[in-house]
Design a protein around this motif. Structure first.
Motif, mmCIF file in Angstrom:
data_model
loop_
_atom_site.group_PDB
_atom_site.id
_atom_site.type_symbol
_atom_site.label_atom_id
_atom_site.label_comp_id
_atom_site.label_asym_id
_atom_site.label_seq_id
_atom_site.Cartn_x
_atom_site.Cartn_y
_atom_site.Cartn_z
ATOM 1 N N GLY A 21 0.794 -1.224 0.000
ATOM 2 C CA GLY A 21 0.000 0.000 0.000
ATOM 3 C C GLY A 21 0.827 1.273 0.000
ATOM 4 N N LYS A 22 2.117 1.161 -0.340
ATOM 5 C CA LYS A 22 2.990 2.343 -0.323
ATOM 6 C C LYS A 22 3.013 3.076 -1.657
ATOM 7 N N VAL A 23 2.654 2.394 -2.753
ATOM 8 C CA VAL A 23 2.670 2.979 -4.090
ATOM 9 C C VAL A 23 1.342 2.708 -4.777
ATOM 10 N N TYR A 49 -0.116 -7.158 -16.191
ATOM 11 C CA TYR A 49 0.020 -6.037 -15.246
ATOM 12 C C TYR A 49 -0.868 -4.865 -15.640
ATOM 13 N N MET A 50 -0.966 -4.599 -16.941
ATOM 14 C CA MET A 50 -1.773 -3.466 -17.406
ATOM 15 C C MET A 50 -3.266 -3.696 -17.198
ATOM 16 N N GLU A 51 -3.727 -4.883 -17.577
ATOM 17 C CA GLU A 51 -5.170 -5.143 -17.612
ATOM 18 C C GLU A 51 -5.705 -5.772 -16.330
ATOM 19 N N ARG A 52 -4.842 -6.382 -15.530
ATOM 20 C CA ARG A 52 -5.352 -7.085 -14.363
ATOM 21 C C ARG A 52 -4.705 -6.625 -13.054
ATOM 22 N N TYR A 53 -3.369 -6.758 -12.974
ATOM 23 C CA TYR A 53 -2.714 -6.517 -11.690
ATOM 24 C C TYR A 53 -2.873 -5.069 -11.220
ATOM 25 N N PHE A 54 -2.530 -4.094 -12.065
ATOM 26 C CA PHE A 54 -2.624 -2.699 -11.655
ATOM 27 C C PHE A 54 -4.062 -2.292 -11.307
ATOM 28 N N GLU A 106 -6.551 -4.204 -10.290
ATOM 29 C CA GLU A 106 -7.001 -4.899 -9.080
ATOM 30 C C GLU A 106 -6.376 -4.313 -7.825
ATOM 31 N N ASN A 107 -5.192 -3.716 -7.941
ATOM 32 C CA ASN A 107 -4.507 -3.128 -6.788
ATOM 33 C C ASN A 107 -4.631 -1.604 -6.746
ATOM 34 N N ARG A 108 -5.579 -1.055 -7.495
ATOM 35 C CA ARG A 108 -5.868 0.384 -7.508
ATOM 36 C C ARG A 108 -4.620 1.210 -7.843
ATOM 37 N N VAL A 109 -3.889 0.737 -8.834
ATOM 38 C CA VAL A 109 -2.663 1.424 -9.250
ATOM 39 C C VAL A 109 -2.900 2.090 -10.604
ATOM 40 N N ARG A 110 -2.529 3.351 -10.697
ATOM 41 C CA ARG A 110 -2.629 4.101 -11.950
ATOM 42 C C ARG A 110 -1.283 4.021 -12.658
ATOM 43 N N TYR A 111 -1.307 3.618 -13.926
ATOM 44 C CA TYR A 111 -0.062 3.459 -14.675
ATOM 45 C C TYR A 111 0.011 4.518 -15.771
#
Length: 525
Positions: A79-81, A102-107, A109-114
């Motif tokens: 939860g740091k990034v 990572y683009m379509e699933r991992y980011f 699902e982890n509320r990460v903006r790429y």
């Protein structure tokens, strides 16, 4: 870089930078410093809080097991990034499958903006640049594949010229400090190689040579080269018969460069597969030999003469299921005569067999039949409560009824009738031969009696099949016999054992431990 961030205070940013040898042709623009400057400028202009910078210098984009990237993933999961920024999509990776993951699933699902700066990709907003991201990932993957082909072509060309392109030369050699891709004799280990060939010429087996080297505590090739040996087991740091055999058959020691013995599965994988000998690349006379060719040929003949005894294998019910409890390695089987002189299979610890004098493990010697019977008995006890023979009798009766009406049943009747007719014709011919004097009375009586008995037996069998006893008692009795035969042999089924048992372990004091797939291990004496 016209990307806008409406709420910069909501983000903790991870700046990710990657550079590999495949990017050398792109010039200074791909350098770590250039990427870092570009990402920092973007973050400062948007007033983004940079949590950390993650750099993988010298790592291929087809490999996602990178130290910097793994550290970034760990911070995301902690939860740091919650925002990741790269110079372009290829910096994230060149494997389109993993990049898409990572683009379509991992980011998401982890509320990460790429954000990819040069590509205009921003998963925090709707844009056409995001829609073509899969195509960009495929193009990056194709670039990596093309680079891999070019590198492989260059390597193969060097191999065909007899240039050494491996990481570490063969034991007994070292890299020439004055000439790239050349090897020279390593005077520290060369005497050991020559001694191994000398011992082989005296008739010592590969195992005996390994035992001798281990007893003298001579470092193995891997230990001497300081290579990472991976999982540490009882074999680690010890000479083995396989290692000795490989050395004795390697043409590198007579001055030939031998390469291409294995190859990578693909440019995306580190795993390699062994190549058949005909696919090896062998160039003669590329370096100074350690062993005389005549001596090498003599050793080959001695090694090949023992192959038939070394390659002998035995089939047994627990093959692939039984292991040594102490060292964890599979048990081997050997054929030895018992007290009565009859050949019997015995389980022995493979580690003890290979390193007897090292005291790594103990013999564990026990009859294969003893262990197998004990395991089968335990399997029978486990299955007995769930195996009711009386429930199989109706199934057997139904199978018997169906068998009488099948085409095979009709074919069997026709075959019996054909044999009976043939024997009858044979008897008629014999009688005519007797009348014409071609067959004397003694031979006629002997052959006639034998053929007639055979015909009577076939007629009896045909009578039983054609007019079967359909009484319920008779059919039930036959069904019971079939079920009994099935029950007696079911527990000896290899398929059943593999389905029920994960592994069987034999301890030093002859205790058998069964690890079932569906419950905790059971120990039997």
């Amino acid at each position: 870089m016209s990307l806008e961030i409406c709420n910069p205070m909501d983000y903790q940013v991870g700046l990710y930078i990657r550079l590999s040898k495949e990017d050398d042709n792109e010039g200074q623009s791909e350098s770590v410093n250039n990427q870092l400057s570009m990402l920092k400028t973007f973050a400062q202009e948007r007033q983004l809080d940079v949590f950390d910078i993650y750099i993988d210098d010298g790592w291929s984009g087809t490999n996602f097991d990178r130290p910097g990237f793994n550290r970034l993933i760990a911070d995301i999961e902690a939860g740091k990034v919650n925002m990741v920024i790269t110079k372009d999509l290829s910096r994230l990776g060149r494997d389109y499958i993993m990049t898409g993951h990572y683009m379509e699933r991992y980011f998401p699902e982890n509320r990460v903006r790429y954000i990819s700066l040069l590509d205009g990709i921003d998963t925090g907003v709707e844009s056409t640049a995001n829609d073509i991201t899969p195509f960009r990932a495929i193009m990056n993957d194709m670039y990596a594949k093309d680079i891999s082909k070019k590198i492989k072509s260059v390597k193969h060309d060097k191999q065909r010229k007899g240039l050494f392109i491996g990481g570490k030369p063969r034991y007994g050699y070292k890299m020439d400090p004055h000439h790239k891709n050349k090897i020279i004799i390593d005077e520290e280990t060369a005497p050991i190689v020559r001694r191994i060939f000398d011992m082989a010429l005296t008739g010592m087996s590969c195992r005996q040579i390994a035992v001798q080297l281990n007893a003298e505590k001579i470092p193995t090739p891997a230990s001497y080269a300081g290579l990472n040996q991976g999982r540490v087991g009882p074999y680690a740091g010890r000479w083995s018969s396989e290692r000795i055999s490989d050395m004795l058959q390697n043409e590198t020691y007579i001055g030939n460069m031998v390469q291409g013995r294995s190859k990578k599965i693909s440019y995306k994988s580190k795993k390699t597969i062994r190549q058949p000998r005909e696919n090896w690349i062998v160039v003669e006379g590329t370096h100074e030999p350690l062993i005389d060719p005549e001596m090498f040929d003599k050793v080959q003949r001695m090694v090949n003469s023992r192959k038939t005894t070394r390659s002998r294998t035995y089939d047994f019910l627990l093959k692939g299921l039984i292991y040594c409890h102490e060292c964890g390695y599979p048990l081997a089987v050997i054929n030895r005569p018992n007290a009565k002189g009859k050949d019997c299979l015995y389980f022995v610890c493979r580690t003890y067999q290979r390193f007897t004098k090292a005291g790594v493990c103990t013999c564990h010697s026990i009859k294969e039949e003893t262990v197998t019977n004990a395991v089968l008995q335990k399997v029978r006890e486990v299955c007995q409560p769930y195996f009711h023979a009386e429930e199989l009798i109706p199934i057997a009766e139904q199978a018997l009824a169906e068998a009488r009406q099948t085409k095979d049943h009709e074919n069997e009747i026709a075959a019996l009738q054909g044999k009976i007719e043939s024997l009858t014709a044979h008897l008629d011919k014999m009688y005519m031969d007797k009348l014409t004097g071609l067959l004397d009375d003694q031979d006629f009586e002997r052959i006639y009696r034998k053929v007639k008995e055979e015909r009577s037996a076939l007629e009896q069998k045909l009578s039983e099949i054609d007019t079967p006893d359909d009484s319920p008692d008779k059919q039930t009795e036959i069904a019971k016999q079939l079920v009994k035969r099935f029950v007696d042999t079911a527990y000896c089924s290899r398929d059943l054992l593999v389905s029920l048992i994960e592994r069987v372990e034999l301890t030093e004091d002859k205790q058998i431990i069964i690890h079932f797939r569906f419950r905790q291990p059971e120990a039997i004496s």
